[in-house]
Design a protein around this motif. Structure first.
Motif, PDB file in Angstrom:
ATOM      1  N   ALA A 209      89.949 -24.461 -22.610  1.00 61.15           N
ATOM      2  CA  ALA A 209      89.289 -25.394 -23.582  1.00 61.15           C
ATOM      3  C   ALA A 209      89.438 -26.891 -22.980  1.00 61.15           C
ATOM      4  N   LEU A 210      88.953 -27.635 -23.880  1.00 59.51           N
ATOM      5  CA  LEU A 210      88.971 -29.149 -23.700  1.00 59.51           C
ATOM      6  C   LEU A 210      90.148 -29.690 -23.836  1.00 59.51           C
ATOM      7  N   GLY A 348      75.958 -25.483 -23.157  1.00 61.07           N
ATOM      8  CA  GLY A 348      76.422 -25.546 -21.573  1.00 61.07           C
ATOM      9  C   GLY A 348      77.982 -25.056 -21.702  1.00 61.07           C
ATOM     10  N   ARG A 349      78.326 -25.110 -20.366  1.00 61.89           N
ATOM     11  CA  ARG A 349      79.709 -24.690 -20.081  1.00 61.89           C
ATOM     12  C   ARG A 349      80.050 -25.569 -18.877  1.00 61.89           C
ATOM     13  N   ALA A 402      82.676 -35.113 -15.441  1.00 58.92           N
ATOM     14  CA  ALA A 402      83.147 -36.311 -14.553  1.00 58.92           C
ATOM     15  C   ALA A 402      84.441 -36.993 -15.484  1.00 58.92           C
ATOM     16  N   LYS A 403      84.225 -36.765 -16.802  1.00 58.59           N
ATOM     17  CA  LYS A 403      85.303 -37.305 -17.662  1.00 58.59           C
ATOM     18  C   LYS A 403      86.516 -36.493 -17.770  1.00 58.59           C
ATOM     19  N   GLY A 404      86.355 -35.056 -17.302  1.00 56.30           N
ATOM     20  CA  GLY A 404      87.529 -34.154 -17.291  1.00 56.30           C
ATOM     21  C   GLY A 404      87.299 -33.162 -18.356  1.00 56.30           C
ATOM     22  N   ALA A 405      86.034 -33.144 -19.013  1.00 59.40           N
ATOM     23  CA  ALA A 405      85.983 -32.071 -20.063  1.00 59.40           C
ATOM     24  C   ALA A 405      85.806 -30.602 -19.416  1.00 59.40           C
ATOM     25  N   LEU A 406      86.148 -29.779 -20.192  1.00 62.10           N
ATOM     26  CA  LEU A 406      85.994 -28.350 -19.964  1.00 62.10           C
ATOM     27  C   LEU A 406      85.569 -27.443 -20.986  1.00 62.10           C
TER      28      LEU A 406
END
Length: 553
Positions: A209-210, A348-349, A402-406
């Protein structure tokens, strides 16, 4: 360690405080030093926790595989379907404490023969609900899957996030930890907050998760910033503010930028499902329109008009909403007018490998006083704009990555039909959701039942045999007459009408939120067909069957 040092500090200060009065200055200076030490230790601990969390997250690349990929390796998946959102806002949703059932489609991972799954809930699930999902699993005996499935419950129905309940129960956490192979385990959740991060650190396993440090990008204000960075069209709006006077001032600025504006939407920064939105009608305030009066007079009148906001939740009041503005912040945004509007979304993922995948597009079904509240969806979105919003959703996903999200993200849009224009639909991005949403579980149901795959080339979903599939889904099939129906009653009705999902034909109905049915008369439904028309027909036949079985007195 921090607690021990704090205790030492209190003891030292107690000794110093007992000294004679000539040491007052020394006592004050020592107090400041001890306070600074505690702050430094606290910051150091937070940094250490952040570093440890990142270390855990690095293991995801080796552990994670898509749910539709056959994986023969040893895996343990801990599912914690906690709705870690503002609890007061959640109470606006009827039967929200049953929404922990929505991640039961995660049982799809039990198709992998060496995967074990642990599912945790606030209250125990009814055995018939579990049996229903296991029977849906294709390609594997339900008894084999059942042996690899473990349930835990906190036995706590209070208005707290499930994750918080777990953290408050160290003995339960120890039992959960003992049920997992920590070297091959990871956590799946509905949404990620510092609570989920703390749970991952407590158990010593990564979180699919984020990172909660990035939650800002899923707020209304954060969404607007990303849309601007990506060049994705979106309605004009205001900066984030936290008081009613500030909100009135920025709303006046927005009106002045659009003198012909008829309505604007006031949005809580962390609202969800449209329940945190309110509509401000400017047509009754025409004497205050730009050009007729000063900015200050306009702001004062708008602030007074907030008391007459048209709330999307029928139980909302201005006093409560204003309190939420102080807590969460709010923005004002141009309301998109149009005779024919649709509300599509992209799901999306972002994988642990930093790959961005668009999973689906939907046309959302909205309700409430002004069509702001999510009720359901149909898959896929209309062909006229499907690929356009898919491309925009891809761009947003790459920005987030690019910001590191997941993991999961969703992008909501408003499209307006302009029949005499080219293109005939104008598209406006509305918000980003960094969690599993209302379109997640129906798409997971489609994957579970058909073992197919989404095609980004045309935005359709195909089975292995090349058959396109369509569905209509809802979380809000709700009628008072359905109250009292048990999950077993639902199965009796559906089976007798031959409406259950038929794995041979690949069509029929799948259900969720069955625990909500008896108390609230509310049910979740995904109707799958080979055409949009067939999916709609199955949906209506289910409603008709339930209505016939529960005549309203």
């Amino acid at each position: 360690m921090l607690e021990t040092l704090e205790n030492w500090g209190r003891e030292i200060y107690g000794i110093i405080a007992s000294l004679p009065s000539p040491t007052v200055k020394f006592r004050q200076r020592t107090s400041k030093v001890l306070g600074a030490m505690a702050t430094d230790i606290s910051l150091s601990t937070a940094d250490q926790q952040a570093a440890e969390f990142q270390r855990l997250q690095e293991h995801l690349c080796a552990l994670w595989r898509p749910s539709n990929e056959f994986d023969e390796r040893h895996r343990h998946v801990l599912v914690v379907p906690s709705l870690s959102l503002d609890q007061a806002e959640l109470q606006k949703i009827a039967g929200v404490h049953y929404y922990e059932e929505r991640l039961l489609y995660s049982l799809i991972r039990l198709r992998n023969p060496r995967t074990r799954l642990v599912y945790v809930t606030s209250q125990p699930l009814h055995p018939s609900i579990v049996d229903y999902y296991l029977e849906l699993l294709p390609g594997i005996p339900s008894s084999h899957a059942r042996e690899r499935l473990t349930f835990f419950a906190a036995y706590d129905g209070s208005q707290k996030p499930l994750t918080q309940k777990l953290l408050e129960r160290p003995r339960l956490l120890n039992k959960i930890r003992a049920s997992l192979d920590l070297q091959s385990a990871y956590i799946v959740c509905f949404n990620s907050t510092p609570l989920e991060r703390d749970l991952a650190l407590n158990l010593g396993i990564p979180l699919l998760a984020l990172d909660p440090a990035l939650l800002h990008w899923g707020t209304k204000s954060g969404s607007r910033q990303i849309f601007a960075e990506c060049g994705v069209p979106h309605p004009d709006g205001t900066e984030l503010v936290k008081t009613a006077p500030e909100l009135a001032a920025v709303a006046a600025d927005l009106w002045e930028r659009h003198p012909d504006l008829q309505r604007m939407v006031i949005k809580l920064d962390q609202g969800f499902s449209g329940e945190g939105n309110a509509l401000l009608d400017l047509r009754s305030l025409s004497p205050m329109a730009p050009g007729n009066t000063t900015h200050r007079q306009r702001s004062n009148r708008l602030q007074a008009a907030f008391r007459d906001l048209r709330f999307q939740c029928e139980t909302e009041t201005w006093s409560h909403f204003e309190h939420k503005i102080h807590q969460l912040g709010a923005i004002a945004e141009v309301f998109i007018e149009g005779e024919h509007k649709e509300s599509p979304s992209v799901q999306g993922r972002i994988t642990p490998l930093r790959e961005v995948e668009v999973l689906s597009t939907h046309d959302q079904i909205l309700g409430g006083p002004d069509g702001q509240i999510f009720l359901g969806c149909s898959f896929p979105a209309q062909e006229d704009y499907r690929l356009q919003i898919q491309a925009m959703g891809q761009a947003v996903g790459e920005n987030l990555a690019a910001k590191g999200a997941l993991e999961r993200y969703g992008v909501d849009f408003i499209t307006v039909h302009r029949p005499h224009s080219t293109p005939s639909w104008t598209i406006h991005a509305i918000e980003i959701n960094l969690r599993k949403g209302g379109t997640t579980h129906p798409f997971m149901a489609l994957q579970l039942l058909t073992e197919g795959k989404y095609s980004p080339q045309d935005g359709l979903f195909y089975t292995r045999k090349g058959q396109a599939k369509f569905y209509r889904a809802s979380d809000n099939l709700q009628k008072a007459q359905y109250r009292g129906l048990l999950p077993s009653d639902l199965m009796d009705i559906i089976v007798s009408k031959r409406l259950h999902f038929n794995s041979v034909e690949g069509t029929g109905a799948a259900f969720h939120l069955m625990g909500c049915l008896s108390e609230y008369g509310k049910l979740g439904l995904t109707s799958i067909g080979n055409t949009p028309e067939q999916a709609e027909e199955i949906y209506q036949r289910v409603v008709a069957a339930l209505d016939q079985a529960t005549p309203f007195d």
